[in-house]
Design an enzyme around this catalytic site. Structure first.
Site, mmCIF file in Angstrom:
data_model
loop_
_atom_site.group_PDB
_atom_site.id
_atom_site.type_symbol
_atom_site.label_atom_id
_atom_site.label_comp_id
_atom_site.label_asym_id
_atom_site.label_seq_id
_atom_site.Cartn_x
_atom_site.Cartn_y
_atom_site.Cartn_z
ATOM 1 N N ARG A 255 79.423 -23.497 96.827
ATOM 2 C CA ARG A 255 80.011 -24.525 95.973
ATOM 3 C C ARG A 255 81.341 -25.017 96.557
ATOM 4 N NH1 ARG A 255 81.761 -22.580 90.589
ATOM 5 N NH2 ARG A 255 83.788 -23.218 91.367
ATOM 6 N N HIS A 259 83.753 -25.929 89.513
ATOM 7 C CA HIS A 259 82.561 -25.939 88.660
ATOM 8 C C HIS A 259 82.469 -27.243 87.878
ATOM 9 C CE1 HIS A 259 79.616 -24.708 85.672
ATOM 10 N NE2 HIS A 259 80.475 -25.045 84.730
ATOM 11 N N TYR A 268 89.614 -17.665 91.884
ATOM 12 C CA TYR A 268 88.509 -16.740 92.167
ATOM 13 C C TYR A 268 87.740 -17.027 93.461
ATOM 14 C CZ TYR A 268 85.581 -20.406 89.988
ATOM 15 O OH TYR A 268 84.959 -21.584 89.680
HETATM 16 C C1 LIG Z 1 72.934 -20.563 77.440
HETATM 17 C C2 LIG Z 1 74.283 -20.860 78.015
HETATM 18 N N1 LIG Z 1 75.149 -19.857 78.233
HETATM 19 C C3 LIG Z 1 76.357 -20.105 78.772
HETATM 20 C C4 LIG Z 1 76.726 -21.386 79.101
HETATM 21 C C5 LIG Z 1 78.093 -21.678 79.702
HETATM 22 N N2 LIG Z 1 77.938 -22.042 81.109
HETATM 23 C C6 LIG Z 1 78.051 -23.334 81.490
HETATM 24 S S1 LIG Z 1 77.816 -23.509 83.140
HETATM 25 C C7 LIG Z 1 77.571 -21.858 83.364
HETATM 26 C C8 LIG Z 1 77.290 -21.292 84.726
HETATM 27 C C9 LIG Z 1 75.953 -21.653 85.281
HETATM 28 O O1 LIG Z 1 75.890 -21.312 86.635
HETATM 29 P P1 LIG Z 1 74.658 -21.674 87.520
HETATM 30 O O2 LIG Z 1 73.390 -21.414 86.781
HETATM 31 O O3 LIG Z 1 74.824 -20.998 88.828
HETATM 32 O O4 LIG Z 1 74.749 -23.269 87.704
HETATM 33 P P2 LIG Z 1 75.863 -24.130 88.452
HETATM 34 O O5 LIG Z 1 76.859 -24.504 87.397
HETATM 35 O O6 LIG Z 1 76.474 -23.313 89.527
HETATM 36 O O7 LIG Z 1 75.125 -25.325 88.973
HETATM 37 C C10 LIG Z 1 77.681 -21.178 82.156
HETATM 38 C C11 LIG Z 1 77.555 -19.725 82.005
HETATM 39 C C12 LIG Z 1 75.800 -22.415 78.850
HETATM 40 N N3 LIG Z 1 76.056 -23.690 79.170
HETATM 41 N N4 LIG Z 1 74.577 -22.128 78.316
#
Ligand SMILES: Cc1ncc(C[n+]2csc(CCOP(=O)(O)OP(=O)(O)O)c2C)c(N)n1
Ligand SMILES: [Mg+2]
Length: 354
Positions: A255, A259, A268
């Site tokens: 990445r 985020h 981090y």
């Molecule tokens: C069910 C749920 N739990 C927690 C969140 C909060 N949340 C938003 S983004 C994220 C991380 C997701 O990471 P990843 O699957 O690697 O996707 P990326 O953002 O890196 O594309 C989290 C935990 C959420 N949106 N939905």
């Protein structure tokens, strides 16, 4: 039958580095296709970079940056037919652009405006999924339904590395495999789920290994290589259309941006890895490939960028020209039998909004 990943753990690559690593090519892609892919990537890149600016100017809300994810999105979407369905997560919010959705629709979505809602059937693009992985069973179900109806459309669901720890991912993957649903599970492994690294996410050697447990074939590709992504997705689409069921694709990157606009990764992330990823970012990597092939020069690259910038300028103007939404919409579709308090609540809301 269960698949063993073996040498499939290697990341597939097509684009070389212009020096020691030779360029490959993908059979069946014409020069026009190669340039269309470039246009798609530039459009996505422009959307993303402008959106960060619009956010800072207070013109859109919190925004999930997808800088350096363009190869994964454009390469995979290019392998689909128009009847195939796309299930995006927030990270692929702008993928509808590749299906002709106007930028103002997606910008309106990020403005929290109802003009950002679309009918999924108009583009075969499902609504943007923010809860992690809950769209994986939706995609599997839609794909299975298409098959039951005798249609040959496939579905693709996009999600991140973190999503592979969610129950919905596992339910969707198992269901897809058992039903041999024509779905592609496309995992963008960017190394992070906000501040949680993949190493704290799983003990599996690779995310693609998770597919093995469901008896599903898997491929691992360099997520910065648009042609490798295209090729892997095209294979998966062919398998799905032939009735051979789902495929898991793990596209690996690091990445290179926060985020989202509300995140401060400096507390981090590994800054050296970010610098490396930015130096080898996917649009530039593909642009250099096209130039080595003699398909792209300064004038054409400039024209493609100018077209994308114009589309974004028109898009934000159109989004901002939308009249403010009716606050009544907040209540309109909430309950079949609304309680009496809704009326007084709405009156209060109207009074506050002036
Ligand atoms: C069910 C749920 N739990 C927690 C969140 C909060 N949340 C938003 S983004 C994220 C991380 C997701 O990471 P990843 O699957 O690697 O996707 P990326 O953002 O890196 O594309 C989290 C935990 C959420 N949106 N939905
Ligand atoms: Mg991630």
């Amino acid at each position: 039958m269960a698949q063993v990943l073996g040498e499939e753990r290697e990341l597939r690559r097509v684009i070389g580095d212009g020096e020691a690593v030779a360029d490959g090519e993908v059979e069946g892609l014409s020069e026009a296709d190669l340039l269309a892919l470039f246009r798609d990537m530039v459009l996505l890149r422009t959307y993303d970079e402008r959106s960060v600016v619009y956010h800072r100017q207070g013109r859109i809300g919190t925004y999930a940056i997808f800088w350096n994810h363009e190869a994964m999105q454009a390469g995979s979407a290019y392998a689909l037919g128009d009847d195939d369905w796309i299930f995006p997560s927030y990270r692929e919010s702008a993928i509808g652009l590749l299906r002709g959705m106007p930028p103002e629709t997606i910008l309106s979505w990020w403005r929290g405006h109802p003009a950002g809602w679309w009918n999924p059937a108009d583009y075969n693009v499902a609504s943007i999924c923010v809860p992690i992985a809950t769209h994986v069973p939706h995609a599997a179900g839609l794909a299975w339904g298409k098959r039951l109806r005798g249609e040959d459309a496939v579905a693709i669901a996009y999600f991140g590395d973190g999503a592979t720890s969610e129950g919905a991912f596992h339910e969707g993957a198992n269901f897809a495999a058992v039903m041999q649903a024509p779905v592609i599970l496309f995992c963008n492994n960017n190394g992070w789920a906000i501040s949680t690294p993949v190493s704290a996410q799983t003990r599996a050697q690779t995310l693609a290994d998770k597919a093995v447990g469901y008896g599903m074939p898997a491929a691992r590709v360099d997520g910065g290589d648009v042609l490798a992504v295209y090729e892997a997705t095209r294979d998966a689409v062919a398998r799905a259309r032939a009735g051979d069921g789902p495929t898991f694709i793990e596209a690996v990157t690091y990445r290179a941006a926060p985020h989202a606009t509300a995140d401060d990764p400096s507390v981090y992330i590994d800054p050296e890895r970010v610098d490396e990823a930015r130096a080898d970012e996917c649009v530039g990597r593909y642009e250099r490939y096209l130039r080595r092939l003699g398909l792209l020069d300064d004038a054409l690259a400039e024209q493609v960028r100018a077209e994308a910038a114009d589309a974004m300028r028109a898009g934000i103007a159109a989004a901002e020209a939308e009249p403010p939404p009716d606050p009544g919409l907040v209540f309109a579709h909430a309950l079949v039998d609304p309680p009496a308090s809704f009326e007084t609540d709405l009156a209060e809301l109207r009074r506050i909004l002036g």
